[in-house]
Design a protein around this motif. Structure first.
Motif, PDB file in Angstrom:
ATOM      1  N   TYR A  27       2.790   7.724   5.869  1.00 16.83           N
ATOM      2  CA  TYR A  27       3.439   7.427   7.157  1.00 16.83           C
ATOM      3  C   TYR A  27       4.778   8.159   7.247  1.00 16.83           C
ATOM      4  O   TYR A  27       5.099   8.824   8.220  1.00 16.83           O
ATOM      5  CB  TYR A  27       3.601   5.912   7.240  1.00 16.83           C
ATOM      6  N   LEU A  28       5.565   8.031   6.145  1.00 14.43           N
ATOM      7  CA  LEU A  28       6.871   8.654   6.166  1.00 14.43           C
ATOM      8  C   LEU A  28       6.760  10.164   6.272  1.00 14.43           C
ATOM      9  O   LEU A  28       7.476  10.817   7.032  1.00 14.43           O
ATOM     10  CB  LEU A  28       7.641   8.265   4.890  1.00 14.43           C
ATOM     11  N   ARG A  29       5.808  10.712   5.525  1.00 11.20           N
ATOM     12  CA  ARG A  29       5.643  12.161   5.567  1.00 11.20           C
ATOM     13  C   ARG A  29       5.252  12.612   6.968  1.00 11.20           C
ATOM     14  O   ARG A  29       5.735  13.622   7.476  1.00 11.20           O
ATOM     15  CB  ARG A  29       4.559  12.585   4.560  1.00 11.20           C
ATOM     16  N   LEU A  30       4.385  11.836   7.611  1.00 13.50           N
ATOM     17  CA  LEU A  30       3.960  12.173   8.976  1.00 13.50           C
ATOM     18  C   LEU A  30       5.157  12.195   9.911  1.00 13.50           C
ATOM     19  O   LEU A  30       5.357  13.137  10.690  1.00 13.50           O
ATOM     20  CB  LEU A  30       2.932  11.131   9.448  1.00 13.50           C
ATOM     21  N   LEU A  31       5.990  11.148   9.785  1.00 14.94           N
ATOM     22  CA  LEU A  31       7.155  11.078  10.663  1.00 14.94           C
ATOM     23  C   LEU A  31       8.076  12.268  10.453  1.00 14.94           C
ATOM     24  O   LEU A  31       8.572  12.874  11.393  1.00 14.94           O
ATOM     25  CB  LEU A  31       7.927   9.779  10.398  1.00 14.94           C
ATOM     26  N   GLN A  32       8.252  12.612   9.167  1.00 13.24           N
ATOM     27  CA  GLN A  32       9.146  13.731   8.898  1.00 13.24           C
ATOM     28  C   GLN A  32       8.566  15.026   9.419  1.00 13.24           C
ATOM     29  O   GLN A  32       9.262  15.844  10.018  1.00 13.24           O
ATOM     30  CB  GLN A  32       9.379  13.859   7.387  1.00 13.24           C
ATOM     31  N   ASN A  33       7.235  15.225   9.233  1.00 12.34           N
ATOM     32  CA  ASN A  33       6.614  16.468   9.689  1.00 12.34           C
ATOM     33  C   ASN A  33       6.735  16.649  11.178  1.00 12.34           C
ATOM     34  O   ASN A  33       6.943  17.743  11.675  1.00 12.34           O
ATOM     35  CB  ASN A  33       5.124  16.487   9.306  1.00 12.34           C
ATOM     36  N   GLU A  34       6.576  15.543  11.868  1.00 18.90           N
ATOM     37  CA  GLU A  34       6.629  15.681  13.324  1.00 18.90           C
ATOM     38  C   GLU A  34       8.051  15.647  13.823  1.00 18.90           C
ATOM     39  O   GLU A  34       8.283  15.624  15.024  1.00 18.90           O
ATOM     40  CB  GLU A  34       5.816  14.555  13.970  1.00 18.90           C
ATOM     41  N   SER A  35       8.954  15.642  12.931  1.00 17.34           N
ATOM     42  CA  SER A  35      10.386  15.632  13.259  1.00 17.34           C
ATOM     43  C   SER A  35      10.691  14.647  14.365  1.00 17.34           C
ATOM     44  O   SER A  35      11.134  14.990  15.453  1.00 17.34           O
ATOM     45  CB  SER A  35      10.908  17.020  13.628  1.00 17.34           C
ATOM     46  N   ARG A  82      15.718  10.634  13.941  1.00 16.40           N
ATOM     47  CA  ARG A  82      16.268  10.247  12.637  1.00 16.40           C
ATOM     48  C   ARG A  82      16.254   8.744  12.484  1.00 16.40           C
ATOM     49  O   ARG A  82      15.936   8.196  11.442  1.00 16.40           O
ATOM     50  CB  ARG A  82      17.710  10.741  12.521  1.00 16.40           C
ATOM     51  N   ASP A  83      16.599   8.052  13.612  1.00 16.52           N
ATOM     52  CA  ASP A  83      16.675   6.592  13.515  1.00 16.52           C
ATOM     53  C   ASP A  83      15.340   6.001  13.094  1.00 16.52           C
ATOM     54  O   ASP A  83      15.257   5.112  12.254  1.00 16.52           O
ATOM     55  CB  ASP A  83      17.061   5.984  14.871  1.00 16.52           C
ATOM     56  N   GLU A  84      14.314   6.530  13.692  1.00 21.38           N
ATOM     57  CA  GLU A  84      12.992   5.971  13.386  1.00 21.38           C
ATOM     58  C   GLU A  84      12.663   6.145  11.918  1.00 21.38           C
ATOM     59  O   GLU A  84      12.161   5.236  11.269  1.00 21.38           O
ATOM     60  CB  GLU A  84      11.918   6.655  14.227  1.00 21.38           C
ATOM     61  N   ILE A  85      12.963   7.360  11.416  1.00 18.33           N
ATOM     62  CA  ILE A  85      12.631   7.592  10.004  1.00 18.33           C
ATOM     63  C   ILE A  85      13.425   6.641   9.136  1.00 18.33           C
ATOM     64  O   ILE A  85      12.915   6.037   8.186  1.00 18.33           O
ATOM     65  CB  ILE A  85      12.909   9.053   9.610  1.00 18.33           C
ATOM     66  N   ASN A 128       0.852  -1.188   0.000  1.00 20.66           N
ATOM     67  CA  ASN A 128       0.000   0.000   0.000  1.00 20.66           C
ATOM     68  C   ASN A 128       0.884   1.233   0.000  1.00 20.66           C
ATOM     69  O   ASN A 128       1.216   1.794   1.039  1.00 20.66           O
ATOM     70  CB  ASN A 128      -0.881  -0.037   1.255  1.00 20.66           C
ATOM     71  N   TYR A 129       1.300   1.674  -1.215  1.00 22.10           N
ATOM     72  CA  TYR A 129       2.296   2.747  -1.315  1.00 22.10           C
ATOM     73  C   TYR A 129       1.811   4.017  -0.659  1.00 22.10           C
ATOM     74  O   TYR A 129       2.546   4.721   0.023  1.00 22.10           O
ATOM     75  CB  TYR A 129       2.622   3.040  -2.777  1.00 22.10           C
ATOM     76  N   ASP A 130       0.490   4.296  -0.850  1.00 21.27           N
ATOM     77  CA  ASP A 130      -0.024   5.539  -0.280  1.00 21.27           C
ATOM     78  C   ASP A 130       0.182   5.560   1.212  1.00 21.27           C
ATOM     79  O   ASP A 130       0.640   6.553   1.788  1.00 21.27           O
ATOM     80  CB  ASP A 130      -1.527   5.669  -0.576  1.00 21.27           C
TER      81      ASP A 130
END
Lengths: 232, 353
Positions: B329-337, B340-343, B322-324
């Motif tokens: 998910y990745l964008r959310l992680l990046q937005n919430e800063s 780094r390891d988690e991302i 499910n690419y979307d």
């Protein structure tokens, strides 16, 4: 001179007489007026007495409801949510009170489920209206002592209590009240002289009623067809 | 002479001119009133012999009906009611006893018998009948309810208490326990009510709703520390495997009502950590509401973030292509800063698929 004086006396007397007559007439009219007004007042008061007791309150409530309806229509036309508007205008504690009274159980009659459930419902209705006599209760507790007053299922308290006459009266009255309430649950149906006769007998009639009760929902179509004479 | 044949042949098969309908036949039959006998002439009873004669006649009728149909309880009950109406209590009792010989499992019989005794102010007789009924049919709640109600009406509260105690020995369903508790509360015996609640939970503790009700009861009767103890015992009882989200949510809301917001947060976090994914929906909802009401911005954000993370995890677990979902998910992680390891971990997992 004296003639002039006497004529003026006479004319004075006549004038005074006229004045008095006029005053008398005015008094008369005032008395008649007052009588008429009194009578009207009496009629009004009689009418007011004969009105039903809550007429005033009822009329006010009807007016209020009419206003509510109009406001609701306006809100609909403007596309607003009337309930939301109303909520925003009520005070907080009043709103809480209304909520609380709504949450309190309304206990609608859900019809017959089974005998046990109906008995439980009756029991709850009877006990919520029961008001225990706390003074008697604490007295009895003093007299009996805690051992006997809080028995387990094994303590022997049989035969220690004989009820007073008044409490037996209360019991009998309650039983009779239950019986009268029970009668309300089955009403006598009116005799319908124009009903179709599909029985030959009273017993047959009851049986046909029972059949209708169970099968009418399935045989409606067939019955209508038969009545009409042809299928649809 | 020629005898007619059994089924004479029909010569003219055309329908008759004048037909009769079934409805007409029925109507005529009913109007004939063949079975309706004219009523017997009204007799005035003038002396005791005539009264005795009349009673003898009625009794004979009743006994005949019983002989025709012994198992129909209505026959017995009508007989006994008539005897009661002529104030022949002993005869009425004997009728009921005979009926009980026929069918001792009929609830109506017992109820009518006891009601008759109560109506005629025979309290000890009524107690006897109730005791027998309750011993023979202990699972019929009507008997217990009406027995305890009678004792309460007579102001014999210890008697009513003992009836309830006997009933509870049979471990009846929840509503029965509730009536006992309400009874104690009616007489303001809160301690005894507490005892009953605890015994109730021994029997019916498998349903978390009962724990909630007990805690509610404690809270309402002004003992919040007890209520807290109840919640904690409930959590112990269920343990880690059988944890129920309703219990936890109710616990957290209780702490909210007690204005203990840190504790509420602890409970919510515990719920989120220990419950399986499917059951955390409600927990999230209530947690977000709580944070919005009482929390700081950071608190709200962490909650919302963890909620959405859960959502994405779920979607990914279902369908790893499910690419979307991955991208969101990745964008959310990046937005919430986040860390780094988690991302990086997340990216790795995405690529591994």
């Amino acid at each position: 001179m004296s003639e002039a004086a006497s004529s003026s006396c006479v004319s004075d007397a006549a004038k005074r007489l006229e004045e008095q007559k006029a005053r008398l007439r005015s008094l008369h009219t005032r008395r008649n007026e007052s009588r008429k007004q009194n009578h009207q007042e009496v009629v009004e008061e009689d009418r007011r007495d004969k009105l039903p007791k809550n007429y005033e309150a009822k009329r006010q409530r009807q007016e209020w409801e009419l206003e509510e309806l109009e406001k609701r229509k306006e809100a609909e036309e403007k596309g607003q949510d009337y309930d939301r508007l109303k909520n925003m205008q009520t005070q907080a504690d009043i709103a809480e009170k209304i909520d609380g009274s709504k949450r309190r159980k309304k206990n609608p009659d859900t019809g017959f489920a089974d005998y046990e459930a109906m008995t439980m419902r009756q029991y709850q209705r009877l006990t919520t209206s029961l008001k225990p006599d706390m003074r008697n209760y604490s007295e009895m507790r003093q007299v009996m002592g805690d051992e006997q007053f809080y028995p387990s299922s094994n303590t022997l308290i049989q035969g220690n209590h004989y009820p007073t006459d008044s409490s037996i009266d209360r019991l009998v009255g309650d039983i009779e009240k239950q019986a009268t309430k029970r009668d309300q649950y089955h009403r006598r149906r009116m005799f319908d002289p124009e009903a179709n006769i599909d029985y030959i007998n009273e017993r047959n009639r009851k049986f046909n009623q029972k059949l209708d009760r169970f099968y009418n929902q399935y045989t409606e179509d067939v019955k209508q067809d038969l009545e009409r004479g042809t299928a649809v | 002479m020629r005898l007619p044949k059994k089924a004479a042949k029909v010569k003219n098969k055309a329908p008759a001119q004048l037909q009769i309908t079934a409805e007409q036949l029925l109507r005529e039959a009913k109007e004939r009133e063949l079975e309706i006998a004219p009523p017997p002439p009204k007799q005035k009873i003038t002396d005791p012999e005539e009264l005795a004669e009349y009673q003898r006649k009625r009794r004979k009728e009743f006994e005949d009906n019983i002989r025709k149909n012994r198992s129909q309880i209505a026959n017995w009950v009508k007989y006994a009611k008539w005897e009661e109406s002529v104030s022949e209590m002993q005869r009425a009792r004997s009728v009921f006893e005979r009926a009980l010989d026929v069918d001792h499992r009929s609830i109506t019989l017992w109820l009518q018998y006891a009601e008759m005794e109560m109506r005629n102010r025979q309290v000890n007789h009524a107690r006897n009948v109730w005791d027998r009924a309750v011993t023979i049919l202990p699972r019929a709640t009507q008997f217990w309810l009406k027995y305890s109600y009678m004792e309460e009406m007579i102001e014999n509260v210890p008697g009513a208490r003992q009836v309830f105690e006997r009933w509870m020995e049979w471990e009846p369903p929840e509503q029965a326990w509730q009536t006992y508790i309400n009874f104690e509360v009616r007489y303001k015996e809160i301690d005894r009510a507490r005892n009953v609640w605890q015994r109730f939970l021994h029997v019916h503790g498998h349903d978390p709703k009962n724990w909630l009700r007990y805690a509610r009861f404690e809270e309402r009767n002004g003992a919040p520390s007890n209520a807290r103890a109840v919640y904690e015992r409930g959590l112990d009882y269920f343990g880690e495997e059988n944890m129920d989200e309703r219990l936890l949510i109710a616990f957290a809301q209780f702490e909210e009502r007690q204005k203990e917001h840190e504790r509420a947060r602890v409970v919510y976090r515990y719920a989120l950590d220990n419950l399986p994914k499917e059951r955390t929906v409600d927990v999230f909802k209530f947690y977000t509401i709580h944070e919005k009401k009482y929390g700081e911005r950071a608190g709200i954000e962490t909650v919302i973030v963890s909620k959405r993370r859960h959502q994405y995890e779920q979607q990914i677990a279902e369908n790893s292509y499910n690419y979307d979902a991955w991208f969101d998910y990745l964008r959310l992680l990046q937005n919430e800063s986040q860390e780094r390891d988690e991302i990086e971990d997340c990216f790795e997992r995405a690529i591994a698929n």
